[in-house]
Scaffold this motif. Structure first.
Motif, PDB file in Angstrom:
ATOM      1  N   UNK A   1       0.795  -1.224   0.000  1.00 35.80           N
ATOM      2  CA  UNK A   1       0.000   0.000   0.000  1.00 35.80           C
ATOM      3  C   UNK A   1       0.831   1.280   0.000  1.00 35.80           C
ATOM      4  N   UNK A   2       0.273   2.296  -0.624  1.00 39.22           N
ATOM      5  CA  UNK A   2       0.745   3.666  -0.481  1.00 39.22           C
ATOM      6  C   UNK A   2      -0.156   4.347   0.537  1.00 39.22           C
ATOM      7  N   UNK A   3       0.389   4.620   1.716  1.00 38.14           N
ATOM      8  CA  UNK A   3      -0.337   5.331   2.761  1.00 38.14           C
ATOM      9  C   UNK A   3       0.126   6.781   2.765  1.00 38.14           C
ATOM     10  N   UNK A   4      -0.765   7.680   3.157  1.00 38.67           N
ATOM     11  CA  UNK A   4      -0.394   9.095   3.214  1.00 38.67           C
ATOM     12  C   UNK A   4      -0.720   9.675   4.577  1.00 38.67           C
ATOM     13  N   UNK A   5      -0.065  10.802   4.852  1.00 45.52           N
ATOM     14  CA  UNK A   5      -0.209  11.482   6.124  1.00 45.52           C
ATOM     15  C   UNK A   5       0.115  12.950   5.879  1.00 45.52           C
ATOM     16  N   UNK A   6      -0.527  13.838   6.616  1.00 48.82           N
ATOM     17  CA  UNK A   6      -0.177  15.257   6.515  1.00 48.82           C
ATOM     18  C   UNK A   6       1.050  15.501   7.392  1.00 48.82           C
ATOM     19  N   UNK A   7       2.214  15.131   6.841  1.00 49.27           N
ATOM     20  CA  UNK A   7       3.439  15.128   7.633  1.00 49.27           C
ATOM     21  C   UNK A   7       4.256  16.410   7.473  1.00 49.27           C
ATOM     22  N   UNK A   8       3.635  17.467   6.943  1.00 46.25           N
ATOM     23  CA  UNK A   8       4.373  18.707   6.732  1.00 46.25           C
ATOM     24  C   UNK A   8       4.747  19.400   8.031  1.00 46.25           C
ATOM     25  N   UNK A   9       3.957  19.196   9.087  1.00 47.25           N
ATOM     26  CA  UNK A   9       4.273  19.818  10.373  1.00 47.25           C
ATOM     27  C   UNK A   9       5.328  18.955  11.074  1.00 47.25           C
ATOM     28  N   UNK A  10       6.580  19.396  11.160  1.00 51.12           N
ATOM     29  CA  UNK A  10       7.652  18.519  11.643  1.00 51.12           C
ATOM     30  C   UNK A  10       7.431  18.000  13.052  1.00 51.12           C
ATOM     31  N   UNK A  11       7.134  18.889  13.996  1.00 52.68           N
ATOM     32  CA  UNK A  11       6.993  18.465  15.376  1.00 52.68           C
ATOM     33  C   UNK A  11       5.685  17.772  15.659  1.00 52.68           C
ATOM     34  N   UNK A  12       4.596  18.286  15.093  1.00 51.88           N
ATOM     35  CA  UNK A  12       3.259  17.773  15.405  1.00 51.88           C
ATOM     36  C   UNK A  12       2.965  16.442  14.730  1.00 51.88           C
ATOM     37  N   UNK A  13       3.481  16.242  13.503  1.00 51.91           N
ATOM     38  CA  UNK A  13       3.059  15.062  12.759  1.00 51.91           C
ATOM     39  C   UNK A  13       4.220  14.207  12.229  1.00 51.91           C
ATOM     40  N   UNK A  14       5.276  14.813  11.732  1.00 52.77           N
ATOM     41  CA  UNK A  14       6.364  14.029  11.146  1.00 52.77           C
ATOM     42  C   UNK A  14       7.092  13.201  12.198  1.00 52.77           C
ATOM     43  N   UNK A  15       7.443  13.805  13.334  1.00 51.84           N
ATOM     44  CA  UNK A  15       8.139  13.055  14.376  1.00 51.84           C
ATOM     45  C   UNK A  15       7.293  11.898  14.925  1.00 51.84           C
ATOM     46  N   UNK A  16       6.011  12.123  15.273  1.00 54.05           N
ATOM     47  CA  UNK A  16       5.202  10.984  15.725  1.00 54.05           C
ATOM     48  C   UNK A  16       5.115   9.868  14.684  1.00 54.05           C
ATOM     49  N   UNK A  17       5.023  10.239  13.398  1.00 52.72           N
ATOM     50  CA  UNK A  17       4.962   9.218  12.352  1.00 52.72           C
ATOM     51  C   UNK A  17       6.271   8.437  12.278  1.00 52.72           C
ATOM     52  N   UNK A  18       7.392   9.133  12.401  1.00 48.03           N
ATOM     53  CA  UNK A  18       8.695   8.466  12.297  1.00 48.03           C
ATOM     54  C   UNK A  18       8.921   7.459  13.411  1.00 48.03           C
ATOM     55  N   UNK A  19       8.187   7.589  14.516  1.00 38.34           N
ATOM     56  CA  UNK A  19       8.338   6.669  15.649  1.00 38.34           C
ATOM     57  C   UNK A  19       7.480   5.405  15.517  1.00 38.34           C
ATOM     58  N   UNK A  20       6.661   5.339  14.477  1.00 38.15           N
ATOM     59  CA  UNK A  20       5.778   4.185  14.306  1.00 38.15           C
ATOM     60  C   UNK A  20       6.532   3.027  13.644  1.00 38.15           C
ATOM     61  N   UNK A  21       7.392   2.381  14.434  1.00 42.43           N
ATOM     62  CA  UNK A  21       8.299   1.374  13.889  1.00 42.43           C
ATOM     63  C   UNK A  21       7.569   0.136  13.363  1.00 42.43           C
ATOM     64  N   UNK A  22       6.518  -0.293  14.055  1.00 45.31           N
ATOM     65  CA  UNK A  22       5.808  -1.498  13.597  1.00 45.31           C
ATOM     66  C   UNK A  22       5.124  -1.249  12.256  1.00 45.31           C
ATOM     67  N   UNK A  23       4.518  -0.070  12.092  1.00 47.25           N
ATOM     68  CA  UNK A  23       3.875   0.259  10.824  1.00 47.25           C
ATOM     69  C   UNK A  23       4.912   0.362   9.705  1.00 47.25           C
ATOM     70  N   UNK A  24       6.015   1.042   9.963  1.00 47.54           N
ATOM     71  CA  UNK A  24       7.057   1.200   8.953  1.00 47.54           C
ATOM     72  C   UNK A  24       7.647  -0.153   8.576  1.00 47.54           C
ATOM     73  N   UNK A  25       7.841  -1.020   9.555  1.00 47.74           N
ATOM     74  CA  UNK A  25       8.358  -2.358   9.276  1.00 47.74           C
ATOM     75  C   UNK A  25       7.390  -3.157   8.405  1.00 47.74           C
ATOM     76  N   UNK A  26       6.088  -3.041   8.685  1.00 47.62           N
ATOM     77  CA  UNK A  26       5.093  -3.764   7.887  1.00 47.62           C
ATOM     78  C   UNK A  26       5.076  -3.248   6.443  1.00 47.62           C
ATOM     79  N   UNK A  27       5.190  -1.939   6.272  1.00 41.38           N
ATOM     80  CA  UNK A  27       5.221  -1.378   4.917  1.00 41.38           C
ATOM     81  C   UNK A  27       6.480  -1.784   4.167  1.00 41.38           C
TER      82      UNK A  27
END
Length: 282
Positions: free
Chosen positions: A147-173
């Motif tokens: 899958x191609x998943x998307x996220x509004x990751x333009x806000x570095x502190x509010x959204x990009x950092x929390x997304x980068x910590x989602x190791x299980x999701x990133x590993x599955x992708x």
């Protein structure tokens, strides 16, 4: 485009949302949409991102509520990059949307539309700049690693950092297919149009688990995606209702100040799989 090439974005102070970009173009569209809607609807509640809800017309308590985000991703639109516009009409007597339009200012796919037809069913469509017309009814059916998943990751502190910590999701992708190829992707997308992209089959899912979308960013695309057969779940795994409780002006004002965290996908199975790989304790 003049704003983009001149570098004069027309930025203004945002009284309602101090952390959001606001331009003179947002305010012009806010006024213009109210004026144009009044030509077609005798009386309605006008609920725009840019102002408090107001009644337009002679009825004291009209049935229809017109929800508008005049210019989404304003800071990118004035750079000539990306820009979207949302309009949704909600029937307070039916407690649900009846029409939704998400417009893409720069892309060849110009409009995403959902509407309640005379048979009581909801249908979704896409219209292209050259007059093309497509029924949206079969969102992509792929597994999470495809899958191609998307996220509004333009806000570095509010959204990009929390997304980068989602190791299980990133590993599955990042899981390899039988042929050894890794097809999972995470991309950036914006507001309601991100759910429309799922409805069209361009992407497979959207996750918004950190801050949440405001109603004008979620509701128009939510209706279009569900009309195309897709799914939107809250972080407890429950389907999010299309009844946004817009029964009175105070209800509408409260709805305009809430944020909804969610996972959306073309199928319930994929939405649940995405959710099951999120670590929500972070």
């Amino acid at each position: 485009m003049e704003a983009a090439f001149s570098g004069n974005a027309g930025e203004s102070d945002n009284v309602r949302h101090s952390d959001n970009f606001l331009s003179v173009h947002d305010m012009w569209m806010h006024d213009r949409y109210r004026e144009l809607m009044a030509h077609h609807i005798d009386s309605f509640v006008y609920a725009s991102e840019e102002a408090d809800p107001q009644v337009v017309g002679n009825e004291r308590d009209p049935d229809l509520c017109v929800l508008v985000d005049p210019l989404d991703t304003s800071e990118l639109a004035v750079r000539g990059l990306l820009g979207y516009t949302h309009v949704m009409i909600y029937s307070r007597s039916l407690a649900r949307p009846i029409v939704s339009v998400v417009g893409d200012i720069y892309h060849h796919v110009r409009l995403y539309v959902a509407a309640r037809h005379d048979d009581g069913r909801d249908y979704a469509y896409a219209y292209t700049a050259d007059g093309g017309f497509y029924r949206l009814s079969q969102p992509a059916r792929k597994s999470l690693p495809e899958s191609l998943l998307t996220n509004f990751l333009m806000r570095p502190g509010e959204r990009l950092l929390p997304l980068s910590r989602q190791e299980r999701l990133i590993s599955a992708l990042d899981q390899a297919a039988e042929d050894g190829k890794r097809r999972g992707r995470i991309g950036v997308d914006f507001g309601s149009v991100s759910l429309c992209h799922i409805a069209a089959g361009f992407t497979e899912g959207v996750l918004e688990f950190a801050k949440g979308f405001a109603i004008w960013d979620l509701a128009p695309g939510h209706y279009i995606l569900e009309s195309a057969g897709g799914t939107v779940l809250d972080l407890a795994g429950e389907p999010i209702s299309l009844d946004y409780n817009l029964q009175s002006l105070p209800d509408i004002a409260r709805a305009m100040n809430r944020r909804q965290r969610f996972v959306a996908a073309g199928t319930y199975e994929l939405a649940w799989d995405i959710l099951s790989h999120l670590d929500l304790s972070q």
